[in-house]
Design an enzyme around this catalytic site. Structure first.
Site, short mmCIF file in Angstrom:
data_model
loop_
_atom_site.label_atom_id
_atom_site.label_comp_id
_atom_site.label_asym_id
_atom_site.label_seq_id
_atom_site.Cartn_x
_atom_site.Cartn_y
_atom_site.Cartn_z
N TYR A 285 0.95 -1.21 0.02
CA TYR A 285 0.01 0.15 -0.06
C TYR A 285 0.90 1.18 0.04
CZ TYR A 285 -3.64 3.33 1.51
OH TYR A 285 -4.57 4.11 1.59
N CYS A 286 0.48 1.92 -1.18
CA CYS A 286 1.36 3.41 -0.95
C CYS A 286 2.81 3.20 -0.95
CB CYS A 286 1.07 4.28 0.08
SG CYS A 286 1.63 6.11 0.20
N VAL A 287 3.74 4.05 -0.31
CA VAL A 287 5.15 3.71 -0.53
C VAL A 287 5.63 2.16 0.08
CG1 VAL A 287 5.68 4.64 1.73
CG2 VAL A 287 7.40 4.89 -0.02
N PHE A 313 -1.97 -1.22 -3.82
CA PHE A 313 -3.09 -0.25 -3.39
C PHE A 313 -2.11 1.01 -3.68
CE2 PHE A 313 -5.56 -2.91 -0.22
CZ PHE A 313 -5.75 -3.91 -1.16
#
Length: 394
Positions: A285-287, A313
């Protein structure tokens, strides 16, 4: 001139270049200036006609979805209607002014961003004296709304940030981030959580989630009804979640490689060992997904395959176009940031939160300025914004 000065403050090298570009673009800019004058004359004529009792259509209208001027109070008074429309005319002029300048794409993108911040900040809705809703509420409450707004402002000044939610409404482990689990491993950079099963039998292949290290892990475990973690457990999955350490000065020496090795790689090793499954299902998710992608690329280069299924994500992997944030990342800016971080190794979470809020200033800054300070109201309880305010250092 004001825009040039603002740009020079942000980027000293851009200011002089912008001045020369403005001079070179004089014919187009003069035409825009003439249009601006014509629109203001039309607005003034419309206001005079309105005073004479005539029904005149607006000269300028808000863009679709702009809720700042939605109440009837803005149209009921000719004074506030004039302020509203004059602001909209000036805002459109500034946007067209930027577009008329002959600049490279990166510079124009930076200028668009600066212009938008200026436009958003100067809205008459952001000031008590020019916001009819705030003035009406102050009159109705005999000034109590202004008194409470000042109290809210002082409290937020003490916290160093604008309150976007009722922070007393949520407590980690009580009504948010409360899917049952236990920390089964930890090191210098992370804790690894394993969640308690909610089904009689569970799948052998586990699910391991890597959230971002610039926010708390529980974005995927908010309240029971909107917790992704709880849903995944209810489907019979054995779920593991990484919780990244909130970095302090003594951890400031850790680098990207440490996050990959001590972080992502180590979590993968632990889950594989505990489950006896060589290829778990993975979510980034994200970074957290960016780091996971990097580790899997390293493993692939070694001829190793540690993943059965992979889901990302909102994870960025191709940084050739990083969006608006990328407009302000250059060699000089990186050197300045590295020099600042080098003094303690830590970027405060508050700085990161401010950057993200600036990308949607009307929604995440100015709407709360109006609600909290001008109207003296408390923000409503919102679990996602509670998580967003619970920032972490990097």
């Amino acid at each position: 001139n004001f825009l040039s000065g603002l740009v020079s403050h942000i980027d000293p090298d851009l200011g002089p270049r912008l001045q020369s570009t403005i001079a070179a673009s004089a014919p187009k800019l003069n035409a825009l200036q003439a249009q601006l004058s014509q629109k203001h004359l039309a607005l003034w004529s419309a206001m005079l006609a309105r005073d004479a009792g005539k029904e005149i259509p607006p000269v300028a209208r808000p863009e679709p979805g702009d809720r700042r001027f939605a109440s009837a109070e803005w149209q009921a008074s000719a004074h506030f209607d004039y302020l509203r429309q004059a602001y909209l005319i000036n805002a459109q002029f500034l946007r067209e002014y930027v577009e008329a300048l002959e600049l490279d794409a990166r510079t124009k993108g930076r200028l668009r961003f600066v212009a938008r911040q200026l436009i958003d900040a100067m809205s008459p809705a952001n000031f008590t004296a020019t916001n009819p809703d705030a003035l009406k509420l102050a009159q109705e409450t005999k000034g109590e709304s202004l008194t409470q707004g000042l109290k809210n402002l002082l409290e937020d000044a003490h916290k160093g940030r604008i309150s976007t939610t009722d922070e007393s409404a949520f407590e980690v482990g009580r009504n948010i981030a409360c899917t049952q689990g236990a920390v089964i491993f930890e090191n210098e950079l992370l804790q690894l959580i394993q969640y308690k099963p909610l089904t009689a039998t569970v799948r052998k292949r586990p699910l391991l989630i890597f959230p971002p290290c610039i926010n708390k892990y529980y974005v995927l475990d908010l309240q029971q009804e909107n917790s992704f973690v709880r849903y995944a457990v209810e489907q019979g999955n054995t779920v593991f979640m990484v919780s990244w350490r909130n970095i302090l000065a003594e951890q400031g020496h850790y680098t990207w490689d440490d996050y990959l090795g001590l972080g992502v790689m180590k979590a993968l090793e632990v889950v594989r060992d505990l489950s006896g499954v060589d290829k778990p299902n993975l979510i980034g998710y994200c970074v957290g997904g960016t780091m996971l992608g990097a580790v899997l690329a390293i493993l692939a280069a070694k001829g190793e395959e540690w993943v059965e299924s992979l889901t990302f994500f909102t994870s960025l992997h191709d940084f050739s176009d990083a969006g608006e944030i990328g407009l302000f990342v250059d060699e000089k800016g990186v050197a300045a940031r590295e020099a600042a971080i080098g003094k303690g190794g830590v970027m405060p979470g508050r700085e990161l939160a401010a950057v993200f809020s600036a990308l949607r200033a009307n929604d995440l800054i100015w709407s709360y300025v109006v609600n909290n300070y001008l109207k003296g109201r408390s923000p409503v309880a919102f679990d996602l914004l509670h998580w967003n305010a619970d920032s972490t250092n990097l």
